[in-house]
Design a protein around this motif. Structure first.
Motif, mmCIF file in Angstrom:
data_model
loop_
_atom_site.group_PDB
_atom_site.id
_atom_site.type_symbol
_atom_site.label_atom_id
_atom_site.label_comp_id
_atom_site.label_asym_id
_atom_site.label_seq_id
_atom_site.Cartn_x
_atom_site.Cartn_y
_atom_site.Cartn_z
ATOM 1 N N GLN A 70 0.834 -1.204 0.000
ATOM 2 C CA GLN A 70 0.000 0.000 0.000
ATOM 3 C C GLN A 70 0.869 1.254 0.000
ATOM 4 O OE1 GLN A 70 -3.514 -0.067 -0.237
ATOM 5 N NE2 GLN A 70 -2.986 1.994 -0.875
ATOM 6 N N GLN A 72 3.883 1.484 -1.207
ATOM 7 C CA GLN A 72 4.470 1.571 -2.548
ATOM 8 C C GLN A 72 3.467 2.138 -3.547
ATOM 9 O OE1 GLN A 72 7.563 0.886 -3.820
ATOM 10 N NE2 GLN A 72 8.289 0.625 -1.735
ATOM 11 N N MET A 73 2.226 1.690 -3.456
ATOM 12 C CA MET A 73 1.197 2.203 -4.367
ATOM 13 C C MET A 73 0.947 3.687 -4.129
ATOM 14 S SD MET A 73 -1.566 -0.901 -4.585
ATOM 15 C CE MET A 73 -2.759 0.122 -5.426
ATOM 16 N N ASP A 74 0.930 4.086 -2.870
ATOM 17 C CA ASP A 74 0.706 5.493 -2.551
ATOM 18 C C ASP A 74 1.847 6.370 -3.062
ATOM 19 O OD1 ASP A 74 -1.616 4.663 -1.324
ATOM 20 O OD2 ASP A 74 -0.818 4.820 0.717
ATOM 21 N N PRO A 77 1.674 6.367 -7.742
ATOM 22 C CA PRO A 77 0.329 6.214 -8.305
ATOM 23 C C PRO A 77 0.375 5.867 -9.799
ATOM 24 C CG PRO A 77 0.742 8.488 -7.603
ATOM 25 C CD PRO A 77 1.941 7.691 -7.234
ATOM 26 N N TYR A 79 1.488 3.206 -11.237
ATOM 27 C CA TYR A 79 2.610 2.361 -11.668
ATOM 28 C C TYR A 79 2.146 1.003 -12.170
ATOM 29 C CZ TYR A 79 7.027 -0.196 -11.534
ATOM 30 O OH TYR A 79 8.110 -0.957 -11.862
ATOM 31 N N TYR A 80 1.239 0.372 -11.443
ATOM 32 C CA TYR A 80 0.747 -0.950 -11.839
ATOM 33 C C TYR A 80 0.100 -0.893 -13.217
ATOM 34 C CZ TYR A 80 -2.018 -5.227 -11.842
ATOM 35 O OH TYR A 80 -2.590 -6.428 -12.182
#
Length: 116
Positions: A70, A72-74, A77, A79-80
């Protein structure tokens, strides 16, 4: 997704699970209380709860928080989704399909992904 062996004792399983359901419910209530604040704290209590099992309804949230995904996602933004749009590597896809078959040989959800 896993098939049961032919000699599986359904009656014994039902007897066990009906008594174990009380324990699972109690744990789910504790998890719900713990997660009311919105975040997943890092503490001895959480560590103990995780070792006993995370209820299905909380698994994604707990996994994302405790694994660092989470955060890393924050910090990254989109990236995935950018990765999904990128070039695919067929060798990696084949390796993943092969690994799924080896990891879950009896799971019917993964049977169609590779040759037997």
């Amino acid at each position: 997704g896993f098939e049961r062996p032919e000699d599986f004792d359904d009656a014994a399983y039902e007897k066990f699970f009906s008594s174990y359901l009380v324990t699972l419910t109690r744990r789910a209530i504790k998890w719900s209380r713990l997660l009311q604040g919105g975040s997943v704290p890092r503490s001895r209590t959480v560590k103990r709860y995780v070792r006993k099992g995370v209820p299905l309804e909380h698994r994604a949230r707990v996994w994302m928080a405790l694994s660092g995904a989470q955060a890393q996602m924050d910090q990254n933004p989109g990236y995935y989704h950018r990765l999904l749009q990128g070039d695919r590597n067929p060798r990696l896809e084949d390796a993943i399909r092969t690994d799924l078959n080896r990891t879950f040989p009896d799971n019917v959800k993964f049977r169609k992904t590779t040759e037997p």
